[in-house]
Write a protein that holds these residues in place. Sequence first.
Motif, PDB file in Angstrom:
ATOM      1  N   GLN A  71      21.537 -32.203  -2.780  1.00  0.00           N
ATOM      2  CA  GLN A  71      20.117 -31.896  -2.810  1.00  0.00           C
ATOM      3  C   GLN A  71      19.324 -32.620  -1.730  1.00  0.00           C
ATOM      4  N   ASP A  72      19.879 -33.689  -1.162  1.00  0.00           N
ATOM      5  CA  ASP A  72      19.138 -34.435  -0.150  1.00  0.00           C
ATOM      6  C   ASP A  72      19.614 -34.117   1.266  1.00  0.00           C
ATOM      7  N   ASN A  77      26.081 -35.871 -10.761  1.00  0.00           N
ATOM      8  CA  ASN A  77      25.433 -35.636 -12.050  1.00  0.00           C
ATOM      9  C   ASN A  77      25.406 -34.134 -12.339  1.00  0.00           C
ATOM     10  N   THR A 118      21.240 -32.790 -17.232  1.00  0.00           N
ATOM     11  CA  THR A 118      19.792 -32.790 -17.013  1.00  0.00           C
ATOM     12  C   THR A 118      19.205 -34.191 -17.069  1.00  0.00           C
ATOM     13  N   ALA A 146      18.887 -38.249 -16.244  1.00  0.00           N
ATOM     14  CA  ALA A 146      19.230 -39.233 -15.222  1.00  0.00           C
ATOM     15  C   ALA A 146      20.298 -40.172 -15.773  1.00  0.00           C
ATOM     16  N   SER A 165      22.051 -43.776 -15.921  1.00  0.00           N
ATOM     17  CA  SER A 165      21.858 -45.196 -15.630  1.00  0.00           C
ATOM     18  C   SER A 165      23.133 -46.008 -15.839  1.00  0.00           C
ATOM     19  N   SER A 223      21.414 -47.922  -8.909  1.00  0.00           N
ATOM     20  CA  SER A 223      20.348 -46.930  -8.764  1.00  0.00           C
ATOM     21  C   SER A 223      20.712 -45.733  -9.625  1.00  0.00           C
ATOM     22  N   PRO A 224      19.858 -45.366 -10.585  1.00  0.00           N
ATOM     23  CA  PRO A 224      20.186 -44.248 -11.482  1.00  0.00           C
ATOM     24  C   PRO A 224      20.424 -42.956 -10.705  1.00  0.00           C
ATOM     25  N   LEU A 225      21.371 -42.165 -11.199  1.00  0.00           N
ATOM     26  CA  LEU A 225      21.596 -40.827 -10.657  1.00  0.00           C
ATOM     27  C   LEU A 225      20.541 -39.911 -11.247  1.00  0.00           C
ATOM     28  N   ALA A 226      19.729 -39.323 -10.387  1.00  0.00           N
ATOM     29  CA  ALA A 226      18.660 -38.450 -10.866  1.00  0.00           C
ATOM     30  C   ALA A 226      19.248 -37.208 -11.513  1.00  0.00           C
ATOM     31  N   GLY A 227      18.425 -36.202 -11.738  1.00  0.00           N
ATOM     32  CA  GLY A 227      18.848 -35.037 -12.498  1.00  0.00           C
ATOM     33  C   GLY A 227      19.973 -34.260 -11.857  1.00  0.00           C
ATOM     34  N   SER A 238      22.439 -34.360  -8.234  1.00  0.00           N
ATOM     35  CA  SER A 238      22.405 -35.571  -7.412  1.00  0.00           C
ATOM     36  C   SER A 238      23.788 -36.207  -7.346  1.00  0.00           C
TER      37      SER A 238
END
Length: 617
Positions: free
Chosen positions: A32-33, A226, A229, A231, A233, A255-259, A262
Amino acid sequence: MSVHRLTTLLSSLLIVFFAYAQQELWWSYYPQDAASAFATGDGVAQTYHAAIRMPAHYAVPDGGQLEGVRFRLTTHRISDVKVWVSSTLPEGSDGDLLTQAVAESDYDADSKMYVLRFSTPVTIPADGCYIGFSFKVPEISADATQKVYDSNPLCYISEEVPQRDAFYIRSDKFPYWENYGIMGKSLIMQVLLGGQLFENAVRPADFGAHQAIHGETVSVPVTLRNFGTAAVSSIDYAIDTRSRKGEEKHLDLSSPLAGNGSKAIVEFPFETDTYTGNVKKTLRITKVNGVANETEAQATGALFEMTRRVEPRLLFEEYTGTWCVNCPRGMVGVEMLHHDFGERIVTMAVHNGDPMALSDYDFTMSLVKGYPSALINRNLELDPYYGTSSNTPYAVHDDVERLLQGAKAPAELNVQAAWNSDSTNIDITSRTTFLFDSNNANYALGYVLLADSLHNNASGWLQKNGYADLAGSIDDPNLLPWTLLPGWVPNLRFNHVPIATSGVQKGISASVKAPLKAEESQTHTHAINIADNSLVQDKKLLRVAVLLFDTQSGLVVNAAECPILSADDISGIESLPHSSINAPRIYDLQGRPATKNGSRGIIIMRNADGTSRKVLR
């Protein structure tokens, strides 16, 4: 479809994953990035088909649905656009589960993608399905810029970790499906997932093989993605060794994995065992955020375990020729590396198209993009002076240093060489001590006879010099002396030149025999005859190099070199550095051998103990 496609860097691309509602989610294989993308095509007007595969229970639980699709193209000059879902890759442009036309009004200018909701949601079959689109490029524009887009309409992301279902492609020109996913290419297409979604789900990617020494704990980078849905941690995981289950451990992510969608690279500590060689490891993600992982979550790889650490000696092959206008900088780079790294590197100046060329090395023409160029261990291609940098003086030093740091060879390698009674034959004995057990011998030995100080006054031996008359525009002190020389330089002496080889491409068959036993040496003997070799000028300036090939990859994994001694002197002498028998040796600032009573100025004196110093005379 050809794998030699044109690739064109597109403008910056940032795709954001989001949910339309709680039970709908855009999903894709590519990250996504992603900040940039590439384009591919066949360069002709024709019909294209592209797809991804969604295995059952992969991105959604059983019974999950496909509710839409969106994809990016470089050109709008298209027609007959369709999206489809099919249980197999179709021969035409219709899927057996769904086919739906795409109109120009379905193009979304904000996301720069064609966006389409399916007229009827498709439940993902138990065996999975393919989601794709087809379109026609009716003509290739005469406008130069638009022609690039029309010729390369499909967009993809290039990734280091290949995903086999991330990009399938077919066209009129190449009317069979090709899997671009296994080449690290991910199609820029997202699917809208519906129905029930995972909440706490993480999948690891396969992590390959990593070298390890007994008693060490190796930090192995693993890509986590991930699929839920929520995040992420924390995770709980276990590392299995072969069939033995590992102990479950807990890890809080920094750093948490976002939705959903990611990704992050996480370092996992892998411990060594009593085995040697390839030891299969399986990483299982058992819990996500303290609850059971909702998706199948295991990845495999291996530790290549060895008994001890042996630093490999790198093979540095410079590709050069007297006709090559920029090759003087390669000569400088090789001499400086030879001086700075000594026994840690085997340097070779492989000539092409001049009197020092060997036909044995013709295969290397397909390995490099141009001249001057260099290969390290037949793997990394770089400039022999600037290295992987664009134009940083002698940056190749840093590349070599980086490759040597922490490097581990699979075997210890030594070599001896002696003249026969009339000095026409060189008898070579190599000893290879492997550091692991294996029932397979996927290794082979090759030999190269190297000569220093080759010279001749014939025209083919003049070196073309692109740095002539550039004294006012070059301030690099290493190259500056070449600006004072003519456009064709006479009377040069060429070092590190291969003048005879055996098994130089991939090794000599059966030179290493199975089984391999850790810490048990194998001996191999070979002979090189130089009676009719016209490149032999001074037998005192010859040496022998041995190369250890991994026959599966074709790469060189260790090397060694030695002087050529008389049969009476060889006992107990192995892999001596060249400096120990031809020292002290004197070089000018271009790295060329200089005579003891030569011109005045700064010289480099290399001593018998391997040390060097600059001297003003």
